[in-house]
Structure formats: structure tokens, C-alpha cells
Design an enzyme around this catalytic site. Sequence first.
Site, PDB file in Angstrom:
ATOM      1  N   GLU A  46       0.847  -1.183   0.000  1.00 27.91           N
ATOM      2  CA  GLU A  46       0.000   0.000   0.000  1.00 27.91           C
ATOM      3  C   GLU A  46       0.880   1.230   0.000  1.00 27.91           C
ATOM      4  O   GLU A  46       1.702   1.418   0.898  1.00 27.91           O
ATOM      5  CB  GLU A  46      -0.889   0.037   1.238  1.00 27.91           C
ATOM      6  N   ASP A  57      -5.076   8.377  11.260  1.00 32.84           N
ATOM      7  CA  ASP A  57      -3.712   7.926  11.512  1.00 32.84           C
ATOM      8  C   ASP A  57      -3.140   8.462  12.811  1.00 32.84           C
ATOM      9  O   ASP A  57      -3.423   9.583  13.218  1.00 32.84           O
ATOM     10  CB  ASP A  57      -2.805   8.349  10.349  1.00 32.84           C
TER      11      ASP A  57
END
Lengths: 255, 395
Positions: A46, A57
Site C-alpha cells: 500500500e 492515523d
Amino acid sequence: MSTRIEQLFQNKKDILSIYFTAGYPAHSDTLPILTSLQAQGVDMVEIGLPFSDPLADGPVIQQSSTQALALGMTTEVLFEQLKDVRSKIDIPLVIMGYFNPVLQFGVAEFCKKCAETGIDAVILPDLPLTVYEREYKAIFESYGIHLIFLITPQTSDERIRALDQASKGFIYLVSTASVTGSGAGFGQAQADYFKRISDMKLQNPIVVGFGIKDRETFAQATAHADGAIIGSAFINALSDQGLEVIPEFVQGIRG
Amino acid sequence: MKKSYQVDEWGYYGTFGGAYIPEMLYPNTEELRTQYLSIMAEPDFQQQFDQLLKDYVGRPTPLYFAQRLSAQVGCKIYLKREDLCHTGAHKINNTIGQILMAKRLGKSRIIAETGAGQHGVATATVCALMGLECIVYMGEVDIKRQAPNVARMKMLGAQVRPATSGSKTLKDATNEAIRDWINNPVNTHYIIGSVVGPHPYPDMVARFQSVIAQETMDQLMEVEGRDYPDAVVACVGGGSNAAGAYYHFLDREEVRIIAVEAAGKGIHTDESAATSVLGREGIIHGSKTLLMQSPDGQITEPYSISAGLDYPGIGPMHAHLFRSKRGEFISATDEQAMQAGLMLSQLEGIIPAIETSHALAVLDQLNFKSTDVVVVNLSGRGDKDLNTYIDYFKL
């Protein structure tokens, strides 16, 4: 038609996928990292498209994103860096990012570039299912780009079925109620959750992400799932030791 | 047919709004979306909300006819005195509503973001009132700039956590609060401070703030014999005071809706927060709206002398008012706002918050007739800004 992702899951178990932020640690590291990951037998990658405000995140990916942007990474630059990627790399490639940069680039243009470059799938955590189905599904499908949806421990069975229907390639199973980079490890609650989802017999393969950091958590995740994704732990290793760490890091996960 | 400027069933104002959130937040926002209207409609909820606004916040706030200011501008100006609310600004109307909502949803832990600290103080206040745990995220830079409000929050029992990512200001504090909500999806309610964020927040916050417009209607009926003004003027950062002041007038086309943004050092400089001029359509904090961003879609840092107006987006309701031309958007520079703050202090004996000073700064540019009835939402008092005023005017 069987794509790279479908073929991978048909032929292999315990898929190891690695996430890294494009343009980090150095602006030109994108291709060298991909090359090294493939050489070490990583099954899928990814590529993180950095965003200024990555809501899902934790601090590690926030920091790598901030630095990558400061060094000049953009959507356009990433596609430029990747334009010949398929002459060297044949494992499945996924772009993971947030929706706003894609929206500004133009969703159709983004999908077209992905198709030209050889990107197999895209993960956009903040593009909701309903908006995707109403406005963008036809565009993604016309370019043959899979959109991967996330499910979490709080997602209802009914919604899991709907997300599974909409996903192509695989389903991204978020391991815990957490942003990325949580170091807490997995307990019985995760084991039960992974098994519960596995028992639902979804049409897509299941790949676990968030909180996978070492051999133990990778093994726990792949006990019930088809694969697992490691992100923050890999970025930490890159930050500390540079690209040379990649062989040791990958062997440390899978041996 | 009557136009509606209210949110539709999908959470959109025209093309703006929606809920662009990671799946991790879906259950949280869904719980709120499916319940907020029915909870707000409960007689018991309304009674408790109204009672607290009256006895605790000090509502209704006066609608004050500003005689000397009116003479100077050349129209009839009424100031809606939100500065007289407990904690010094309109922010508490929303936090009272949301804390009652959180209680009914069975939440035990409250999180909030704050820029200048006004919303943080208003949240810490209602958490103390209800005995709930309170965590306020605040940019590291803002913590240093707004020490008195940090102390107030601590004294009220809240924990103030610094946001150390990105530019370390309001947008980063909002990111941190959203991350906290992802990490604590079950027991926590997130009290957003403005008409921003994913649906249903913009609509819910606007409804809690709409008490401003409701009182304005009743008060105008008493003094002017009609329940609407010719114009409503308010400053817009995220836009909660403006949403509340406009709310019941949006579908009445005879009422001019005037939104004042912060031009900072000027809209043609790199230091501005005039989102309607400088922004493009995009996604920020879960909402599709106008926002300041790079060509590549990275969210940029705005600037204003007023900490309450330097948000890189505007609420989706305001983006729609701008796009549909229902609202007149105008901006005031730091200099114009500071002079207007001084003017109001000396004409009316009211020291306004610098945010509010922006709304006061444009009154002479709006071509009001002498008979026009103009309501200016005096959203907050200037105590928190004294140091900025002192430095600016060398007082």
C-alpha cells in the site's frame, strides 16, 4: 477477468502487505522501497498518498506524511514516480490516501492515472459507502480500479454485508477501535472478532490492518484472516535505520 | 415555492455537507444522526434546555438599541448581546444543548476542540455542571497564546491536551479530538464547537444556536412591531454564531443575510482567513464545504488576528449561502476590526471580542437606509482579547 489481487488471494495464504508513505524518508525513495519489498517476498504494497490532515492515523504516519509533503510529494509527483513501475514490480499495488487530494486531482483523472500506472486498488477511508455508490462507483468501475472498504469492531453485521458487496479485491479489517500505530497488541477480544468475521464467509478475502507490528501480531491476525498489513511499525523502522532495514524487517515478520 | 436553506435528509445544504468520515466513526455519527431530532423534540429535553439557558446562561440576552452607533452609521442598529451569556460568548448555547444530548445518549466522557479557548471553556463549564469527565484538545501554539483560558479550563476540572501535529492550532486540535473519538467510540461524546464536521453536527449546532434568532424575532416584535429586521450581520469563522443569528430568517428573502469573514492582513496577502474568497470546494473534518487548500488538496493554515476566525473552512450551511448568493459575504482586515472594536468601546461602552469586531467593521459599507433595522450579533465580549488590544493600540 482475474486481476493481480484476485490471483494473489487465490494462490497464497497469510498475505503480507506493507504500507509506506510515498516520498518518505527521502523524496525519491518510493521506487527503491517498492523494489526492495518485492525482492523480500512481500505480497502486496500500500502506497500512502500523504495528506495534511490524516484523521485516521496515529503520530507515526502523521509525521511521515508531514515530512513527505514538505519534501514536495503531490498526487501528480507520485504518478510521475510510478509511471514505469510495472516494468519492475509485479505484485499488487494499492494507493491509500484521503479523499480530498483525490477530489482535487479529479476522481476520473485519478482513476485513469491509476489504470495507466498499474495500480490495482485504492483505499480512501473518508469516502463513505453511500457517496461512493451514488457518485463515484461507475467511474472506479469504468477504469477497473477496486475500492477497498474498511470494517471495524463496531461495524454491524448488516453493514459488513453491504461493505463486502461494495468492495472488490479484499476487505480491510480494522483490528481495534484505534487510529493507526497503536502498540497495544492483540488479546482475546481481537481473536474473537477476527473469528466472528471469518465465520461470516464474506465474498472478499479479509486483510487485517492497524496494530500489526511484529511476528506475533502478524500470526494472530492471519490465524483467521487471509492477510495482514503493517504500516506504522515499518515506517518507524525506516525512520530509524533507512532502507537497508527492509530485508531484516520483512524476515522478522515472516522468517 | 419557498426555498429552504436548511439541511436535507442526506445531510446536505445544496451540494455542501454530508459525512465524509472513516468507517471507525460511522457508528458514532449514526447514533447521533438517528436520534438527535427525536431527543431534541422531547418535551423534557426542551424544558431542561430552556431552563438552563434562562437560569444558568442568563437568557434571553438583551437586544440593545445602540443609539450612538446608529447615528454614526445612519440606520437603526440593534446589538444582540451574546457577550452577556455566562462564559462571555454564544458558545455556551451549543455546549448546554450537547451536554444534555450526551447525557441522553448515555455518554460518560466528553471531548472537545478549541482554538482561542472559548469553546473549550464553555465545554469545561457544562461538564462541571453535569459532573462529566472533560478532555479539551488545543493546539500547542494556542495553549501558549491563550494562557488565561487554559487556566479557566483547568480550574473547571477539564484536562487540556496539546495538539502537537501539523500547524499546532485549531484544525490540528480538531484532528486530535476526532482521533480520540476513533479511539473511544462507545463511552465518549464529541462536542464540536461550530457548525462544522460531519452531519448531523452542522444542523444540530445550528439548532442549538437558533435561540439567538428566535429571541431576536420576539424582541423586534416588541420594539419595532415586526418580527424581522432588514439585515442580520455576523462574523463567520466556522460560523456558529452566524448560523444561530440567521436561522429563522434564512427563508425570509426580505432579510439581508450578511456574513463577515476575517481578511487578516488582506485577502491578497498570504495571511488571511477569508474562506469564501480564497477557498475551493473540498473535504475538511468530515464535511464537504469551501476550504483553504493547496492546488494538491492539502489544507492550508489561515491567518487572522482573531483566534476564533482562523479556521481554514466554513460550515456547509454558509458555503451554501455563499454559493446560492443568499448571503452577502464580505471581509474585514485586522486593522479594520481592531478600529471597530475601539469604536464600539467608546461609542457604546461595550468592549467586543475581536471576532465580533469584524462584524462591526463593515457596517458603513453596506448602504443601509436610515430606516433600516439592522441586527448585529454581538457574539462575544472582549475580555479575552485585552492583551491583543493593549499591544495593538499601545494602551
